[in-house]
Design a protein around this motif. Structure first.
Motif, PDB file in Angstrom:
ATOM      1  N   ARG A  53       0.942  -1.349  -0.116  1.00 39.15           N
ATOM      2  CA  ARG A  53       0.010   0.083  -0.041  1.00 39.15           C
ATOM      3  C   ARG A  53       0.753   1.315  -0.066  1.00 39.15           C
ATOM      4  O   ARG A  53       2.012   1.294   0.550  1.00 39.15           O
ATOM      5  CB  ARG A  53      -0.905   0.046   1.308  1.00 39.15           C
ATOM      6  CG  ARG A  53      -1.615  -1.232   1.446  1.00 39.15           C
ATOM      7  CD  ARG A  53      -3.261  -1.404   1.164  1.00 39.15           C
ATOM      8  NE  ARG A  53      -3.736  -0.290   2.100  1.00 39.15           N
ATOM      9  CZ  ARG A  53      -4.678  -0.488   3.182  1.00 39.15           C
ATOM     10  NH1 ARG A  53      -4.520  -1.634   3.727  1.00 39.15           N
ATOM     11  NH2 ARG A  53      -5.164   0.488   3.563  1.00 39.15           N
ATOM     12  N   GLU A  54       0.349   2.363  -0.353  1.00 38.94           N
ATOM     13  CA  GLU A  54       1.192   3.513  -0.879  1.00 38.94           C
ATOM     14  C   GLU A  54       1.530   4.243   0.550  1.00 38.94           C
ATOM     15  O   GLU A  54       2.559   4.876   0.587  1.00 38.94           O
ATOM     16  CB  GLU A  54       0.492   4.655  -1.508  1.00 38.94           C
ATOM     17  CG  GLU A  54       1.245   5.244  -2.763  1.00 38.94           C
ATOM     18  CD  GLU A  54       0.490   5.892  -3.726  1.00 38.94           C
ATOM     19  OE1 GLU A  54      -0.688   6.291  -3.687  1.00 38.94           O
ATOM     20  OE2 GLU A  54       0.840   5.726  -4.926  1.00 38.94           O
ATOM     21  N   PHE A  55       0.677   4.130   1.695  1.00 40.26           N
ATOM     22  CA  PHE A  55       1.050   4.594   2.628  1.00 40.26           C
ATOM     23  C   PHE A  55       2.385   4.256   3.540  1.00 40.26           C
ATOM     24  O   PHE A  55       3.122   4.581   4.134  1.00 40.26           O
ATOM     25  CB  PHE A  55       0.029   5.066   3.925  1.00 40.26           C
ATOM     26  CG  PHE A  55      -0.318   3.377   4.346  1.00 40.26           C
ATOM     27  CD1 PHE A  55       0.413   2.799   5.374  1.00 40.26           C
ATOM     28  CD2 PHE A  55      -1.590   3.122   3.988  1.00 40.26           C
ATOM     29  CE1 PHE A  55      -0.044   1.524   5.914  1.00 40.26           C
ATOM     30  CE2 PHE A  55      -2.228   1.832   4.533  1.00 40.26           C
ATOM     31  CZ  PHE A  55      -1.227   1.193   5.300  1.00 40.26           C
TER      32      PHE A  55
ATOM     33  N   LEU B 295       5.186   3.539   1.529  1.00 39.61           N
ATOM     34  CA  LEU B 295       5.828   4.337   0.722  1.00 39.61           C
ATOM     35  C   LEU B 295       6.137   5.814   1.117  1.00 39.61           C
ATOM     36  O   LEU B 295       7.386   6.257   1.300  1.00 39.61           O
ATOM     37  CB  LEU B 295       5.519   4.331  -0.975  1.00 39.61           C
ATOM     38  CG  LEU B 295       5.864   3.203  -1.834  1.00 39.61           C
ATOM     39  CD1 LEU B 295       5.420   3.788  -3.179  1.00 39.61           C
ATOM     40  CD2 LEU B 295       7.396   3.024  -1.751  1.00 39.61           C
ATOM     41  N   ALA B 296       4.914   6.163   1.693  1.00 39.31           N
ATOM     42  CA  ALA B 296       4.870   7.741   2.108  1.00 39.31           C
ATOM     43  C   ALA B 296       5.767   7.748   3.434  1.00 39.31           C
ATOM     44  O   ALA B 296       6.514   8.526   3.669  1.00 39.31           O
ATOM     45  CB  ALA B 296       3.567   8.166   2.487  1.00 39.31           C
TER      46      ALA B 296
ATOM     47  N   LEU C 102      13.481   5.513  -3.409  1.00 36.68           N
ATOM     48  CA  LEU C 102      12.649   3.950  -2.912  1.00 36.68           C
ATOM     49  C   LEU C 102      12.960   3.080  -3.900  1.00 36.68           C
ATOM     50  O   LEU C 102      12.852   1.746  -3.479  1.00 36.68           O
ATOM     51  CB  LEU C 102      11.237   4.644  -3.181  1.00 36.68           C
ATOM     52  CG  LEU C 102      10.657   5.686  -2.353  1.00 36.68           C
ATOM     53  CD1 LEU C 102       9.389   5.908  -2.836  1.00 36.68           C
ATOM     54  CD2 LEU C 102      10.556   4.998  -0.822  1.00 36.68           C
TER      55      LEU C 102
ATOM     56  N   MET D 129       7.594  13.990  -1.117  1.00 37.14           N
ATOM     57  CA  MET D 129       6.789  13.461  -2.021  1.00 37.14           C
ATOM     58  C   MET D 129       5.055  13.349  -1.852  1.00 37.14           C
ATOM     59  O   MET D 129       4.666  13.076  -0.667  1.00 37.14           O
ATOM     60  CB  MET D 129       7.192  11.932  -2.563  1.00 37.14           C
ATOM     61  CG  MET D 129       6.469  11.426  -3.629  1.00 37.14           C
ATOM     62  SD  MET D 129       7.362   9.908  -4.235  1.00 37.14           S
ATOM     63  CE  MET D 129       6.532   9.560  -5.776  1.00 37.14           C
TER      64      MET D 129
ATOM     65  N   PHE E 198       1.576  11.474  -3.420  1.00 37.56           N
ATOM     66  CA  PHE E 198       1.444  10.515  -4.266  1.00 37.56           C
ATOM     67  C   PHE E 198       0.226  10.787  -4.797  1.00 37.56           C
ATOM     68  O   PHE E 198      -0.687  11.751  -4.559  1.00 37.56           O
ATOM     69  CB  PHE E 198       1.485   9.312  -3.393  1.00 37.56           C
ATOM     70  CG  PHE E 198       2.542   8.958  -2.957  1.00 37.56           C
ATOM     71  CD1 PHE E 198       3.403   7.687  -3.380  1.00 37.56           C
ATOM     72  CD2 PHE E 198       3.040   9.482  -1.608  1.00 37.56           C
ATOM     73  CE1 PHE E 198       4.682   7.550  -2.849  1.00 37.56           C
ATOM     74  CE2 PHE E 198       4.195   9.175  -0.895  1.00 37.56           C
ATOM     75  CZ  PHE E 198       4.822   8.008  -1.835  1.00 37.56           C
TER      76      PHE E 198
ATOM     77  N   ASP F 243      -2.646   8.895  -5.387  1.00 38.59           N
ATOM     78  CA  ASP F 243      -3.876   8.174  -4.571  1.00 38.59           C
ATOM     79  C   ASP F 243      -3.953   8.649  -3.122  1.00 38.59           C
ATOM     80  O   ASP F 243      -3.411   8.003  -2.358  1.00 38.59           O
ATOM     81  CB  ASP F 243      -3.955   6.798  -4.623  1.00 38.59           C
ATOM     82  CG  ASP F 243      -5.190   6.176  -4.088  1.00 38.59           C
ATOM     83  OD1 ASP F 243      -6.007   7.214  -3.850  1.00 38.59           O
ATOM     84  OD2 ASP F 243      -5.176   5.156  -4.062  1.00 38.59           O
TER      85      ASP F 243
ATOM     86  N   GLY G 108      -4.859   6.038  -0.701  1.00 44.81           N
ATOM     87  CA  GLY G 108      -4.012   4.936  -0.356  1.00 44.81           C
ATOM     88  C   GLY G 108      -2.564   5.474   0.314  1.00 44.81           C
ATOM     89  O   GLY G 108      -1.914   4.775   1.200  1.00 44.81           O
ATOM     90  N   SER G 109      -2.415   6.794   0.343  1.00 44.14           N
ATOM     91  CA  SER G 109      -1.090   7.203   0.766  1.00 44.14           C
ATOM     92  C   SER G 109      -1.199   7.841   2.339  1.00 44.14           C
ATOM     93  O   SER G 109      -0.382   8.132   3.132  1.00 44.14           O
ATOM     94  CB  SER G 109      -0.615   8.537   0.094  1.00 44.14           C
ATOM     95  OG  SER G 109      -1.679   9.665   0.254  1.00 44.14           O
ATOM     96  N   LEU G 110      -2.202   7.789   2.842  1.00 46.36           N
ATOM     97  CA  LEU G 110      -2.697   7.962   4.489  1.00 46.36           C
ATOM     98  C   LEU G 110      -3.284   6.613   4.854  1.00 46.36           C
ATOM     99  O   LEU G 110      -4.137   6.115   4.523  1.00 46.36           O
ATOM    100  CB  LEU G 110      -3.582   8.891   4.557  1.00 46.36           C
ATOM    101  CG  LEU G 110      -3.440  10.344   4.101  1.00 46.36           C
ATOM    102  CD1 LEU G 110      -4.585  11.452   4.168  1.00 46.36           C
ATOM    103  CD2 LEU G 110      -2.095  11.067   4.903  1.00 46.36           C
ATOM    104  N   ASP G 111      -2.323   6.272   6.044  1.00 43.20           N
ATOM    105  CA  ASP G 111      -2.724   5.037   6.806  1.00 43.20           C
ATOM    106  C   ASP G 111      -4.109   5.231   7.404  1.00 43.20           C
ATOM    107  O   ASP G 111      -4.161   6.006   8.245  1.00 43.20           O
ATOM    108  CB  ASP G 111      -1.698   4.870   7.794  1.00 43.20           C
ATOM    109  CG  ASP G 111      -1.829   3.409   8.666  1.00 43.20           C
ATOM    110  OD1 ASP G 111      -2.859   2.911   8.360  1.00 43.20           O
ATOM    111  OD2 ASP G 111      -0.762   2.862   9.257  1.00 43.20           O
TER     112      ASP G 111
ATOM    113  N   GLU H 166       4.588  12.544  10.988  1.00 39.52           N
ATOM    114  CA  GLU H 166       5.264  11.241  10.914  1.00 39.52           C
ATOM    115  C   GLU H 166       6.934  11.651  10.344  1.00 39.52           C
ATOM    116  O   GLU H 166       7.868  11.349  10.796  1.00 39.52           O
ATOM    117  CB  GLU H 166       4.789  10.393  10.096  1.00 39.52           C
ATOM    118  CG  GLU H 166       5.680   9.023   9.907  1.00 39.52           C
ATOM    119  CD  GLU H 166       5.052   7.889   9.260  1.00 39.52           C
ATOM    120  OE1 GLU H 166       4.005   8.028   8.478  1.00 39.52           O
ATOM    121  OE2 GLU H 166       5.395   6.668   9.624  1.00 39.52           O
TER     122      GLU H 166
ATOM    123  N   ARG I  10       1.740  16.967   5.156  1.00 43.29           N
ATOM    124  CA  ARG I  10       2.776  15.888   5.508  1.00 43.29           C
ATOM    125  C   ARG I  10       3.856  16.188   4.706  1.00 43.29           C
ATOM    126  O   ARG I  10       5.256  16.091   5.311  1.00 43.29           O
ATOM    127  CB  ARG I  10       2.155  14.593   5.476  1.00 43.29           C
ATOM    128  CG  ARG I  10       3.276  13.451   5.672  1.00 43.29           C
ATOM    129  CD  ARG I  10       2.804  12.107   5.676  1.00 43.29           C
ATOM    130  NE  ARG I  10       2.298  11.814   4.391  1.00 43.29           N
ATOM    131  CZ  ARG I  10       1.721  10.534   4.042  1.00 43.29           C
ATOM    132  NH1 ARG I  10       1.517   9.566   4.979  1.00 43.29           N
ATOM    133  NH2 ARG I  10       1.187  10.250   2.932  1.00 43.29           N
TER     134      ARG I  10
END
Ligand SMILES: Nc1ncnc2c1ncn2[C@@H]1O[C@H](COP(=O)(O)OP(=O)(O)OP(=O)(O)O)[C@@H](O)[C@H]1O
Ligand SMILES: [Mg+2]
Lengths: 275, 262
Positions: free
Chosen positions: A163-165, A167-168, B67, B99, B101, B103, B106-109, B120, B170
């Motif tokens: 999942r992308e998070f 990577l974040a 990455l 960076m 992203f 989506d 998807g980029s936040l937990d 974070e 963030r």
């Protein structure tokens, strides 16, 4: 009220069985109708009465009290073993998933290997080598849980890592360990808890089997498995002595399995529920 | 290193993926996702990368963000190669580049409240006391247009545009010098797209932020980029000032893109 989707039947039924079992086990710590190990040969093989609700066994011990104490043994052993094995297995699965490469291969091949020989056989071997005892029963049951949890947690963790998070999080400069603790673990909690519930059933069965073979808890501690084995020779004379603990084992195993299924239904988004 | 040296330079970078074997014998086929790509982002500059799906834009961005390792070529951020420097230096570098992203779902937990997620990068960077961290986060949320009182709420309580704002907060909370935005508005409604692009431009001016903006949409590129690099099949086929590339495209593929755009 009715706007909320109703809970799955398995969850309700399993939850009720597990709650009853746990309540009986906890209650036995402070109260049983009679002292569960008290022998009263004059009153053996009694039928149900106001004093002995389910009668007495071949030594005059109260059945209800023994069953309650047996529930305590089952729950305590299963709990310690599943938590211990689950913690180690989950840690291994998370490690495999975070590191990947040969570490992941090594952990998973070890898990395959330990799947290859039956759990109970391993427990018997352990008891044979180190002698039968409560601690050995716990270690044996915990050990057979390690590969199960390693697999489940690795598969779930691998999914979360895509999942992308995550990577974040790497972009934020966090390392593999920090991401595992802060992101992976909370996101795999649901499948791991479901597995733990199901493994509880397996552990209760394993404890009963070990005690039946005389490799589990030793007298005077009560155990459904040992009640069964003691009742075996008296099967024609007093079948109820085997039936009661047998029913308890069935109810406990069924309860945890149903609860696990129900939990999976409400936590797994892939199994979309009927409207 | 002088002040006007570029914040980011990418020099002849390549990346090949090994694909699954199709035959039992013979080598596994490889896919050249990025081939011999070079570009430069000056300080305070906004460079766009435009190209069709699968042209290697995201792969290039991942390599810039360290990455993923390139198979060849060098990347320098502030003169430091993130793939060849030590771990400590990379951690330091991470604070300078961030960076956003594509989506925002998807980029936040989903299991962390947004205040935590925005904080974070500060956790990794350390050095800040809890209270300081908190005030920095709340301040940053305010700047991207999210009510700081919403910090204890979870991602599913926000719309796509709001989540992208949170993701931008963030990315900027460590005050990076370089922001890589991979399709930052592709998943958003057109009206929300404009808001997010305006926000990026405001922050670009306010913080003197250098940006690498990836998009398959020329309109996005035209509205915010100083210069643009056009990518096709892993190669950068044309680079130039946005206006001149749009008005006088040199490469055949760029001509196609521009013709489709107007
Ligand atoms: N991990 C990977 N393994 C194998 N191939 C990959 C991998 N990641 C990307 N690719 C391939 O590399 C090529 C470039 O992918 P990339 O995601 O960089 O393209 P993109 O320009 O970002 O496309 P899009 O606009 O769809 O996001 C594609 O053909 C893709 O299939
Ligand atoms: Mg992409």
């Amino acid at each position: 009220m009715s706007a909320r989707p109703s809970l799955p039947v398995s969850l309700v039924l399993g939850g009720a069985l597990v709650a009853a079992l746990t309540a009986a086990a906890l209650l036995s710590l402070v109260w049983t109708p009679h002292p569960f190990a008290a022998i009263d040969v004059a009153n053996r093989f009694q039928g149900p009465s106001a004093d002995h609700w389910l009668g007495t066994d071949q030594l005059g011990r109260d059945m209800v009290s023994q069953l309650m104490a047996g529930a305590r043994t089952s729950v305590a052993i299963a709990f310690v073993a599943v938590v211990l094995g689950g913690a180690i297995g989950t840690a291994l699965g998370l490690l495999a998933s975070a590191v990947g490469g040969i570490v992941e291969d090594a952990v998973m091949r070890l898990a395959d290997f330990s799947f290859a020989f039956p759990a109970l056989l391993f427990a018997i071997m352990l008891a044979a080598v180190f002698g039968p005892s409560l601690a050995n029963a716990i270690v044996a049951i915990a050990f057979i849980n390690i590969p199960v949890f390693a697999r489940v947690s690795r598969a779930a963790a691998n999914q979360v890592w895509t999942r992308e998070f995550t990577l974040a999080s790497q972009v934020a400069g966090r390392g593999g360990f920090a991401i595992t603790v802060d992101h992976i673990l909370p996101n795999i909690a649901a499948p791991v808890i479901v597995q733990a519930t199901i493994e509880f059933a397996v552990a209760i069965l394993a404890e009963a089997a070990l005690s039946y073979l005389g490799l589990g808890v030793q007298p005077p501690a009560a155990s459904w498995g040992r009640m069964l084995s003691e009742a075996q020779t008296l099967l024609y004379l007093a079948p109820q002595l085997a039936i009661y603990p047998g029913l308890c084992i069935v109810a406990a195993v069924l309860g945890f399995n149903l609860l696990g299924d129900g939990l999976r239904d409400i936590t797994d988004p892939r199994l979309s529920r009927r409207p | 290193m002088t002040l006007d040296s570029p914040i980011l330079s990418v020099d002849a970078v390549s990346r090949r993926y090994r694909l699954p074997r199709r035959t039992l014998f013979g080598p596994a086929p490889r896919l050249a996702a990025v081939q011999d790509a070079s570009l430069v982002v000056g300080r305070g500059e906004v460079l766009g990368i435009v190209g069709e799906s699968g042209s290697g834009k995201s792969t290039l961005a991942r390599m810039v963000m360290a990455l993923e390792r390139p198979d060849g070529g060098t990347i320098r951020i502030d003169g430091v190669d993130p793939h060849r420097c030590g771990r400590a230096e990379l951690t330091k570098l991470r604070r300078r580049m961030q960076m956003v992203f594509q989506d925002p779902f998807g980029s936040l937990d989903p299991r962390r409240d947004i205040g935590w997620s925005v904080a974070e990068p500060l956790l990794a960077a350390s050095g800040l006391a809890r209270e300081e961290r908190r005030s920095t986060v709340l301040d940053m949320l305010g700047r991207v247009g999210i009510d700081p009182d919403a910090a204890p709420r979870y991602p599913h309580e926000f719309s796509g545009g709001q989540r992208q704002r949170i993701a931008i907060a963030r990315a900027l909370v460590t005050r990076p010098a370089l922001l890589v935005a991979d399709e930052p508005v592709a998943s958003l409604d057109v009206s929300v797209q404009a808001q997010i692009l305006n926000l990026l431009m405001d922050l670009h001016e306010e913080f003197g932020l250098s940006m690498l903006v990836i998009s398959h949409d020329l309109a996005v590129i035209a509205s915010i980029c100083d210069r643009v690099a056009v990518m096709k099949s892993g190669r950068i086929v044309e680079t130039g000032a946005t206006r001149s590339v749009l008005t006088a495209p040199a490469h055949a593929y760029t001509k196609e893109l521009v013709a489709a755009f107007v």
